[in-house]
Design an enzyme around this catalytic site. Structure first.
Site, PDB file in Angstrom:
ATOM      1  N   ASP A   9       0.843  -1.190   0.000  1.00  0.00           N
ATOM      2  CA  ASP A   9       0.000   0.000   0.000  1.00  0.00           C
ATOM      3  C   ASP A   9       0.885   1.250   0.000  1.00  0.00           C
ATOM      4  OD1 ASP A   9       0.932   0.325   2.616  1.00  0.00           O
ATOM      5  OD2 ASP A   9      -0.928  -0.358   3.541  1.00  0.00           O
ATOM      6  N   LEU A  10       0.286   2.405   0.185  1.00  0.00           N
ATOM      7  CA  LEU A  10       1.038   3.661   0.149  1.00  0.00           C
ATOM      8  C   LEU A  10       2.134   3.756   1.201  1.00  0.00           C
ATOM      9  CD1 LEU A  10      -1.773   6.270  -0.555  1.00  0.00           C
ATOM     10  CD2 LEU A  10       0.057   5.544  -2.094  1.00  0.00           C
TER      11      LEU A  10
END
Length: 152
Positions: free
Chosen positions: A29-30
């Site tokens: 994810d980010l």
């Protein structure tokens, strides 16, 4: 294709199936850690591979119109994150067998560190979604694989 060109099937060590996984950019994810749902994907691949290797032909039963496994219950605990390029190991153990279901305990590890563990109940259901007995050959396989030790 030669055997070398085939996808990894992992291997059984005693009654535990071990399936290696590499973390790719698409898995994160980010924040740079593995997105929580991707652990479920890793475990699904490991379970499916374990069953195939053990001699359980899910595809044949499905194609014969007799049913398929569904995840009936899932308990999961996230303990530590995995990150890009980590080499992980998904360990799967059969811990309980019933007429229409099998319970599999799975862990995702990086070296000795348990990152995630789960208890997965897979139930065999008819095409209409009703529980049905597993083939006797399958329950026999599960009985041979039944984990005798305590699980995490």
């Amino acid at each position: 294709m030669t055997a070398v060109d085939q996808p990894s099937e992992g291997r059984f060590v005693d009654r535990e199936h071990r399936f290696p996984v590499r973390v790719y950019f698409e898995d994160t994810d980010l924040s740079g850690v593995v997105y929580h749902a991707n652990y479920l994907r890793y475990m699904e691949r490991a379970r499916s591979t374990m069953l195939r290797q053990a001699g359980i032909d899910q595809r044949a039963v499905h194609e014969a119109g007799e049913g398929a496994y569904v995840v009936a219950d899932l308990q999961i605990r996230y303990r530590a994150p995995a990150r890009l390029d980590d080499a992980l190991l998904v360990a799967s153990r059969v811990v309980e067998v019933g007429p229409a279901r099998v319970v599999i305990h799975q862990t995702v590890r990086r070296d000795a560190l348990v990152l995630t563990d789960a208890r997965v109940v897979a139930a065999l259901v008819t095409p209409a979604g009703r529980p049905r007995r597993q083939p006797r050959a399958w329950t026999d396989i599960y009985q041979r694989l039944l984990w005798q030790g305590a699980h995490e």
